[in-house]
Motif scaffolding. Structure first.
Motif, short mmCIF file in Angstrom:
data_model
loop_
_atom_site.label_atom_id
_atom_site.label_comp_id
_atom_site.label_asym_id
_atom_site.label_seq_id
_atom_site.Cartn_x
_atom_site.Cartn_y
_atom_site.Cartn_z
N MET A 92 55.32 33.36 25.90
CA MET A 92 54.26 34.22 26.44
C MET A 92 53.21 34.47 25.37
O MET A 92 53.49 34.37 24.17
CB MET A 92 54.85 35.54 26.93
CG MET A 92 55.68 35.37 28.19
SD MET A 92 56.40 36.91 28.78
CE MET A 92 57.79 37.05 27.66
N MET A 93 52.00 34.79 25.79
CA MET A 93 50.92 35.05 24.85
C MET A 93 49.97 36.07 25.46
O MET A 93 49.70 36.04 26.66
CB MET A 93 50.16 33.76 24.53
CG MET A 93 49.15 33.91 23.38
SD MET A 93 47.56 34.60 23.86
CE MET A 93 46.78 33.19 24.65
N THR A 94 49.50 36.99 24.63
CA THR A 94 48.44 37.88 25.06
C THR A 94 47.63 38.31 23.84
O THR A 94 47.92 37.94 22.71
CB THR A 94 48.99 39.10 25.81
OG1 THR A 94 47.92 39.73 26.53
CG2 THR A 94 49.63 40.12 24.88
N TYR A 95 46.59 39.08 24.11
CA TYR A 95 45.68 39.53 23.06
C TYR A 95 46.12 40.90 22.54
O TYR A 95 46.71 41.71 23.27
CB TYR A 95 44.26 39.60 23.60
CG TYR A 95 43.80 38.28 24.18
CD1 TYR A 95 43.35 37.26 23.35
CD2 TYR A 95 43.85 38.03 25.55
CE1 TYR A 95 42.94 36.03 23.86
CE2 TYR A 95 43.44 36.81 26.08
CZ TYR A 95 43.00 35.81 25.23
OH TYR A 95 42.62 34.60 25.75
N GLY A 96 45.79 41.19 21.29
CA GLY A 96 46.25 42.41 20.65
C GLY A 96 45.32 43.59 20.80
O GLY A 96 45.34 44.50 19.97
N ASP A 97 44.53 43.62 21.88
CA ASP A 97 43.56 44.72 22.02
C ASP A 97 43.39 45.18 23.46
O ASP A 97 42.34 45.71 23.83
CB ASP A 97 42.21 44.31 21.44
CG ASP A 97 41.61 43.10 22.15
OD1 ASP A 97 42.27 42.52 23.04
OD2 ASP A 97 40.45 42.74 21.83
N GLY A 98 44.42 44.99 24.29
CA GLY A 98 44.31 45.44 25.69
C GLY A 98 45.67 45.77 26.25
O GLY A 98 46.68 45.17 25.87
N VAL A 99 45.71 46.75 27.17
CA VAL A 99 46.97 47.17 27.78
C VAL A 99 46.87 47.05 29.29
O VAL A 99 45.78 47.03 29.87
CB VAL A 99 47.33 48.62 27.39
CG1 VAL A 99 47.76 48.70 25.94
CG2 VAL A 99 46.15 49.57 27.64
N CYS A 100 48.04 46.97 29.95
CA CYS A 100 48.08 46.64 31.36
C CYS A 100 49.38 47.19 31.96
O CYS A 100 50.38 47.34 31.24
CB CYS A 100 48.03 45.12 31.51
SG CYS A 100 47.86 44.51 33.18
N ASP A 101 49.38 47.49 33.25
CA ASP A 101 50.62 47.93 33.90
C ASP A 101 51.22 46.83 34.77
O ASP A 101 52.00 47.09 35.68
CB ASP A 101 50.38 49.20 34.73
CG ASP A 101 49.45 48.99 35.92
OD1 ASP A 101 48.85 47.90 36.05
OD2 ASP A 101 49.32 49.92 36.74
N VAL A 102 50.89 45.57 34.48
CA VAL A 102 51.41 44.45 35.25
C VAL A 102 52.92 44.32 35.01
O VAL A 102 53.43 44.64 33.94
CB VAL A 102 50.69 43.14 34.85
CG1 VAL A 102 51.01 42.74 33.42
CG2 VAL A 102 51.02 42.02 35.82
N ASN A 103 53.63 43.86 36.05
CA ASN A 103 55.05 43.61 35.94
C ASN A 103 55.25 42.26 35.25
O ASN A 103 55.06 41.20 35.85
CB ASN A 103 55.71 43.60 37.33
CG ASN A 103 57.21 43.48 37.26
OD1 ASN A 103 57.76 42.64 36.56
ND2 ASN A 103 57.90 44.32 38.01
N ILE A 104 55.59 42.29 33.98
CA ILE A 104 55.66 41.07 33.18
C ILE A 104 56.78 40.16 33.66
O ILE A 104 56.65 38.92 33.65
CB ILE A 104 55.82 41.43 31.69
CG1 ILE A 104 54.55 42.15 31.20
CG2 ILE A 104 56.08 40.19 30.84
CD1 ILE A 104 54.66 42.74 29.82
N ALA A 105 57.88 40.72 34.12
CA ALA A 105 58.97 39.90 34.65
C ALA A 105 58.51 39.09 35.86
O ALA A 105 58.92 37.94 36.04
CB ALA A 105 60.16 40.78 35.01
#
Length: 258
Positions: free
Chosen positions: A124-137
């Motif tokens: 998995m990969m994401t950026y270090g400057d944003g947050v989210c309530d997405v269900n990652i599973a």
């Protein structure tokens, strides 16, 4: 599955704070936004992180080295040669690898530089400057079901981010930079990638968004997990205040952990 976090850029858009620390270490509610992102992943059982550091990378390393000091009460016994006693030790179930991926390396190049830590497996990969309530599973499940090389999370929000042309089957048919007249889904990060994606990255001067995602979209190998909930990046002081106010109110949507 390992999580790669892009945390190496200079973050000049928050110049008031990034003059002395990298943007992912800017605090929301007293903890770096990087910590908030890692807590999101950890909630869904993903606890192995590879941090692509660069600008002032030593600050990230020092923060994790002193994590127990940040989260516990501490006694410094100067009568015994400055012995340190940590009380009520709190730890996370994390394995964190922080890699200096260079000061000016582009996003694709940063990911390529940590390939030996990723190994030959999906990540998995994401950026270090944003947050989210997405269900990652659910993102991971979606990725495993469609069989393509890459999945990214898309949201509808007016931002100057990468624009997506998404088909009815959730395939990303095109990826381009946004202009002021767009009102289309954007790339929110939170990606799942097959290891073959790393073959598209030739060196430090490869931008993952422009040089890799666009190519994957052209080849029909990029899918979109469409998220309709909360997502917020932190590109400026105004956006930082939005996140701070949500956290202070006790209504931070991304705080899914207890």
């Amino acid at each position: 599955m390992k999580v790669v976090l892009l945390a190496g850029g200079m973050g000049t858009r928050i110049s008031e704070e990034t003059g002395y620390r990298p943007k992912p270490m800017i605090e929301i509610g007293g903890m770096p936004i990087l910590w908030h992102i890692m807590k999101e992943y950890s909630y869904y059982g993903f606890n192995e992180f590879i941090i692509c550091a660069g600008y002032k990378q030593h600050i990230i390393k020092e923060w994790f080295a002193d994590y127990f000091l940040h989260t516990s009460d501490v006694t410094f016994d100067l009568t015994k040669g400055n012995d340190i006693i940590i009380h009520d030790r709190h730890t996370e179930p994390w394995k964190v690898t922080v890699v200096d991926t260079g000061l000016k390396t582009l996003t694709g190049g940063r990911i390529k530089r940590v390939q030996k830590y990723i190994g030959n497996e999906p990540f998995m990969m994401t950026y270090g400057d944003g947050v989210c309530d997405v269900n990652i599973a659910n993102i991971v499940k979606f990725h495993q079901q469609h069989g393509k090389m890459a999945t990214l999370t898309s949201v509808k929000k007016v931002q100057e981010k990468g624009i997506l042309d998404i088909g009815l089957d959730s395939s990303v048919r095109a990826f381009r930079e946004k202009n002021a007249y767009d009102d289309s889904p954007i790339n929110a990060g939170y990606m799942v990638l097959e290891p073959e994606v790393l073959n598209y990255i030739e060196g430090d001067d490869i931008a993952f968004e422009r040089d890799v995602l666009e190519k994957l979209a052209d080849q029909g190998e990029l899918m979109s997990y469409q998220h309709t909930g909360f997502w917020q990046c932190m590109d400026n002081q105004c956006e930082k205040k939005i996140l701070e106010d949500l956290w202070s109110s006790g209504q931070a949507p991304w705080k899914v952990w207890e």
